[in-house]
Motif scaffolding. Structure first.
Motif, PDB file in Angstrom:
ATOM      1  N   ASN A 272       3.677   6.524 -18.378  1.00  0.00           N
ATOM      2  CA  ASN A 272       4.062   6.892 -17.234  1.00  0.00           C
ATOM      3  C   ASN A 272       4.824   8.037 -17.961  1.00  0.00           C
ATOM      4  OD1 ASN A 272       2.875   4.752 -15.822  1.00  0.00           O
ATOM      5  ND2 ASN A 272       4.544   3.364 -16.187  1.00  0.00           N
ATOM      6  N   TYR A 273       4.752   9.396 -16.512  1.00  0.00           N
ATOM      7  CA  TYR A 273       6.360  10.124 -16.646  1.00  0.00           C
ATOM      8  C   TYR A 273       6.991   9.872 -15.423  1.00  0.00           C
ATOM      9  CZ  TYR A 273       2.795  11.941 -19.819  1.00  0.00           C
ATOM     10  OH  TYR A 273       1.563  12.102 -21.324  1.00  0.00           O
ATOM     11  N   GLN A 274       8.177  10.102 -16.088  1.00  0.00           N
ATOM     12  CA  GLN A 274       9.294   9.795 -14.945  1.00  0.00           C
ATOM     13  C   GLN A 274       9.176   8.290 -13.953  1.00  0.00           C
ATOM     14  OE1 GLN A 274       8.689  13.485 -13.244  1.00  0.00           O
ATOM     15  NE2 GLN A 274      10.897  14.602 -14.724  1.00  0.00           N
ATOM     16  N   GLY A 275       8.694   7.468 -14.738  1.00  0.00           N
ATOM     17  CA  GLY A 275       8.270   6.411 -14.157  1.00  0.00           C
ATOM     18  C   GLY A 275       7.051   6.063 -12.876  1.00  0.00           C
ATOM     19  N   LYS A 276       6.407   6.645 -13.080  1.00  0.00           N
ATOM     20  CA  LYS A 276       4.653   7.121 -11.972  1.00  0.00           C
ATOM     21  C   LYS A 276       4.154   7.052 -13.194  1.00  0.00           C
ATOM     22  CE  LYS A 276       8.036  10.228  -8.800  1.00  0.00           C
ATOM     23  NZ  LYS A 276       7.447  10.902  -8.114  1.00  0.00           N
ATOM     24  N   TYR A 277       3.063   6.616 -12.436  1.00  0.00           N
ATOM     25  CA  TYR A 277       1.463   6.497 -13.335  1.00  0.00           C
ATOM     26  C   TYR A 277       0.734   7.659 -12.715  1.00  0.00           C
ATOM     27  CZ  TYR A 277       2.448   1.638 -12.351  1.00  0.00           C
ATOM     28  OH  TYR A 277       3.078  -0.014 -12.467  1.00  0.00           O
ATOM     29  N   THR A 278      -0.294   8.080 -13.774  1.00  0.00           N
ATOM     30  CA  THR A 278      -1.025   9.344 -13.652  1.00  0.00           C
ATOM     31  C   THR A 278      -2.258   9.105 -13.190  1.00  0.00           C
ATOM     32  OG1 THR A 278      -1.516   9.140 -15.671  1.00  0.00           O
ATOM     33  CG2 THR A 278       0.165  10.042 -16.158  1.00  0.00           C
ATOM     34  N   SER A 279      -2.171   8.219 -12.931  1.00  0.00           N
ATOM     35  CA  SER A 279      -3.759   7.899 -12.301  1.00  0.00           C
ATOM     36  C   SER A 279      -3.590   6.643 -11.529  1.00  0.00           C
ATOM     37  CB  SER A 279      -5.099   7.909 -13.047  1.00  0.00           C
ATOM     38  OG  SER A 279      -5.215   6.487 -13.666  1.00  0.00           O
ATOM     39  N   ASP A 280      -4.952   6.133 -10.181  1.00  0.00           N
ATOM     40  CA  ASP A 280      -4.408   4.850  -9.824  1.00  0.00           C
ATOM     41  C   ASP A 280      -5.037   3.940 -10.849  1.00  0.00           C
ATOM     42  OD1 ASP A 280      -3.661   6.323  -6.951  1.00  0.00           O
ATOM     43  OD2 ASP A 280      -6.030   5.961  -6.401  1.00  0.00           O
ATOM     44  N   SER A 281      -6.260   4.184 -11.380  1.00  0.00           N
ATOM     45  CA  SER A 281      -6.575   2.999 -12.614  1.00  0.00           C
ATOM     46  C   SER A 281      -5.689   2.859 -13.405  1.00  0.00           C
ATOM     47  CB  SER A 281      -7.432   4.000 -13.459  1.00  0.00           C
ATOM     48  OG  SER A 281      -7.848   4.953 -14.045  1.00  0.00           O
ATOM     49  N   ASN A 282      -4.581   3.911 -13.814  1.00  0.00           N
ATOM     50  CA  ASN A 282      -3.559   3.331 -14.782  1.00  0.00           C
ATOM     51  C   ASN A 282      -2.903   2.467 -14.151  1.00  0.00           C
ATOM     52  OD1 ASN A 282      -4.576   4.562 -16.955  1.00  0.00           O
ATOM     53  ND2 ASN A 282      -2.962   6.354 -16.967  1.00  0.00           N
ATOM     54  N   ARG A 283      -2.751   2.502 -13.100  1.00  0.00           N
ATOM     55  CA  ARG A 283      -1.506   1.789 -12.252  1.00  0.00           C
ATOM     56  C   ARG A 283      -2.410   0.176 -11.861  1.00  0.00           C
ATOM     57  NH1 ARG A 283      -2.852  -0.211  -7.201  1.00  0.00           N
ATOM     58  NH2 ARG A 283      -4.351   1.741  -6.774  1.00  0.00           N
ATOM     59  N   ARG A 284      -3.185   0.527 -11.693  1.00  0.00           N
ATOM     60  CA  ARG A 284      -4.038  -0.895 -12.002  1.00  0.00           C
ATOM     61  C   ARG A 284      -4.505  -1.741 -12.444  1.00  0.00           C
ATOM     62  NH1 ARG A 284      -8.019   2.171  -8.470  1.00  0.00           N
ATOM     63  NH2 ARG A 284      -9.194   2.008 -10.334  1.00  0.00           N
ATOM     64  N   PHE A 285      -4.421  -1.184 -13.993  1.00  0.00           N
ATOM     65  CA  PHE A 285      -4.214  -1.233 -15.573  1.00  0.00           C
ATOM     66  C   PHE A 285      -3.468  -1.746 -15.703  1.00  0.00           C
ATOM     67  CE2 PHE A 285      -4.610  -0.660 -20.478  1.00  0.00           C
ATOM     68  CZ  PHE A 285      -4.744  -1.702 -20.697  1.00  0.00           C
ATOM     69  N   ASP A 286      -1.736  -1.308 -15.674  1.00  0.00           N
ATOM     70  CA  ASP A 286      -0.903  -1.732 -15.615  1.00  0.00           C
ATOM     71  C   ASP A 286      -0.041  -3.353 -15.332  1.00  0.00           C
ATOM     72  OD1 ASP A 286       1.694  -1.694 -16.082  1.00  0.00           O
ATOM     73  OD2 ASP A 286       2.156  -1.181 -14.827  1.00  0.00           O
ATOM     74  N   HIS A 287      -0.256  -3.454 -13.290  1.00  0.00           N
ATOM     75  CA  HIS A 287      -0.982  -4.779 -12.896  1.00  0.00           C
ATOM     76  C   HIS A 287      -1.280  -5.339 -13.395  1.00  0.00           C
ATOM     77  CE1 HIS A 287       0.710  -2.319  -8.990  1.00  0.00           C
ATOM     78  NE2 HIS A 287       0.993  -2.382  -9.576  1.00  0.00           N
ATOM     79  N   TYR A 288      -2.304  -5.644 -13.957  1.00  0.00           N
ATOM     80  CA  TYR A 288      -2.798  -6.378 -14.687  1.00  0.00           C
ATOM     81  C   TYR A 288      -2.572  -6.879 -15.701  1.00  0.00           C
ATOM     82  CZ  TYR A 288      -6.699  -8.167 -18.108  1.00  0.00           C
ATOM     83  OH  TYR A 288      -7.317  -9.320 -18.939  1.00  0.00           O
ATOM     84  N   LEU A 289      -2.196  -5.996 -16.743  1.00  0.00           N
ATOM     85  CA  LEU A 289      -1.222  -6.530 -17.787  1.00  0.00           C
ATOM     86  C   LEU A 289       0.123  -7.419 -17.944  1.00  0.00           C
ATOM     87  CD1 LEU A 289      -1.195  -2.876 -19.750  1.00  0.00           C
ATOM     88  CD2 LEU A 289      -2.783  -4.981 -21.012  1.00  0.00           C
ATOM     89  N   ARG A 290       0.796  -6.760 -16.581  1.00  0.00           N
ATOM     90  CA  ARG A 290       1.692  -7.555 -16.824  1.00  0.00           C
ATOM     91  C   ARG A 290       1.476  -9.211 -15.612  1.00  0.00           C
ATOM     92  NH1 ARG A 290       6.251  -4.240 -16.920  1.00  0.00           N
ATOM     93  NH2 ARG A 290       5.490  -2.247 -16.757  1.00  0.00           N
ATOM     94  N   SER A 291       0.421  -8.789 -14.851  1.00  0.00           N
ATOM     95  CA  SER A 291      -0.441 -10.330 -14.257  1.00  0.00           C
ATOM     96  C   SER A 291      -0.743 -11.909 -15.995  1.00  0.00           C
ATOM     97  CB  SER A 291      -1.355 -10.665 -13.591  1.00  0.00           C
ATOM     98  OG  SER A 291      -3.166  -9.967 -14.627  1.00  0.00           O
ATOM     99  N   GLN A 292      -0.842 -10.595 -16.412  1.00  0.00           N
ATOM    100  CA  GLN A 292      -1.265 -11.937 -17.886  1.00  0.00           C
ATOM    101  C   GLN A 292      -0.237 -11.870 -18.709  1.00  0.00           C
ATOM    102  OE1 GLN A 292      -5.161 -12.542 -18.249  1.00  0.00           O
ATOM    103  NE2 GLN A 292      -5.102 -11.737 -16.411  1.00  0.00           N
ATOM    104  N   ALA A 293       0.729 -11.095 -18.471  1.00  0.00           N
ATOM    105  CA  ALA A 293       2.299 -11.521 -19.317  1.00  0.00           C
ATOM    106  C   ALA A 293       2.993 -10.503 -19.053  1.00  0.00           C
ATOM    107  CB  ALA A 293       1.818 -11.733 -21.282  1.00  0.00           C
ATOM    108  N   GLU A 294       4.259 -11.479 -19.242  1.00  0.00           N
ATOM    109  CA  GLU A 294       5.245 -10.299 -18.234  1.00  0.00           C
ATOM    110  C   GLU A 294       5.771  -8.785 -19.444  1.00  0.00           C
ATOM    111  OE1 GLU A 294       8.408 -12.592 -17.956  1.00  0.00           O
ATOM    112  OE2 GLU A 294       7.266 -13.620 -16.333  1.00  0.00           O
TER     113      GLU A 294
END
Length: 201
Positions: A138-160
Motif C-alpha cells: 500500500n501507499y499512504q494507507g491506500k490500496y493500489t487496486s481493487d484486487s489488492n483491497r479484496r486480497f487484503d480483506h481476505y487475508l485479514r479474514s483468515q488471520a488477524e
C-alpha cells in the motif's frame, strides 16, 4: 509412484518478470539468501537462470518440506541445502550472505515478524548489498487496486496478523536499520519489487 510436488500458480506467473529485475541487481557472483522459499519454484528458476549465484533457500521449519523434493530433483549445483529459518528466532542459521530475496511473505507474516526479517537481513548484508522484496504493498494507507483491497480483506479474514503492508512503514523500519529503498518496480498483477540497499557505515 511419483509424489506430486507442491505448486504455486502465482510463482509460475511472476517468475519471469521478477527474474528480469534480479538479473540487474544480482549481477555479481555471491550467495543470495531466499526467505520463504515455499514450493521452491522461484529457487529452481532463478538458480538456473543465474548460475553465477549460490542460491540459499530457507523457510519456516513447518513449511520447509514444500521445497525439498523439487530442489532435489532440479539437481542444480548452485542451490544450497534448504535451511529451516524462523525469522523471529535468533540466531539465524546463516551467518553471511551477499544479497537477500523474499517473495509474498510480508503480507503473510505478522508485523513483528516483518520487523524481525528486516533486522535479520540488515545484520547479514554487507554494505551496499541489496534485499529484494516482492509482493503487494500500500501507499499512504491506500490500496493500489481493487484486487489488492479484496486480497487484503481476505487475508485479514483468515488471520488477524496478516495484511498488505504500507511502504511508509517499511521505509521507516528499513531506515532505522541502515537500509534505503533504492528502487520500486511495478510488476504484473498489482505487485511491486522493492530493492532495499544496505547503507555504508
Amino acid at each position: 509412484m511419483s509424489v506430486e510436488k507442491p505448486f504455486s500458480q502465482a510463482s509460475a506467473n511472476n517468475r519471469q518478470p521478477i527474474l528480469e529485475q534480479l538479473q540487474q541487481v544480482f549481477a555479481t557472483p555471491g550467495t543470495v539468501l531466499e526467505i520463504g522459499t515455499g514450493t521452491g519454484q522461484h529457487a529452481e528458476y532463478f538458480a538456473a537462470a543465474l548460475p553465477h549465484l549460490q542460491w540459499q533457500p530457507s523457510d519456516h521449519p513447518e513449511a520447509l518440506w514444500m521445497c525439498r523434493q523439487r530442489l532435489r530433483e532440479a539437481g542444480l549445483d548452485n542451490i544450497l541445502e534448504p535451511l529451516a529459518l524462523d525469522v523471529g528466532v535468533t540466531p539465524w542459521p546463516v551467518t553471511a550472505c551477499d544479497a537477500a530475496f523474499s517473495a509474498n511473505t510480508a503480507h503473510i507474516m505478522a508485523w513483528p515478524e516483518v520487523q524481525a526479517m528486516f533486522r535479520g537481513v540488515a545484520g547479514l548484508l554487507p554494505a551496499e548489498a541489496v534485499f529484494c522484496l516482492y509482493g503487494p504493498f500500500n501507499y499512504q494507507g491506500k490500496y493500489t487496486s481493487d484486487s489488492n483491497r479484496r486480497f487484503d480483506h481476505y487475508l485479514r479474514s483468515q488471520a488477524e496478523h496478516m495484511g498488505i503492508r504500507d511502504i511508509a512503514d517499511l521505509k521507516a523500519l528499513a531506515a532505522d536499520l541502515g537500509m534505503i529503498l533504492e528502487a520500486d518496480h511495478s510488476m504484473p498483477a498489482n505487485n511491486r519489487l522493492l530493492v532495499w540497499r544496505r547503507c555504508s557505515p
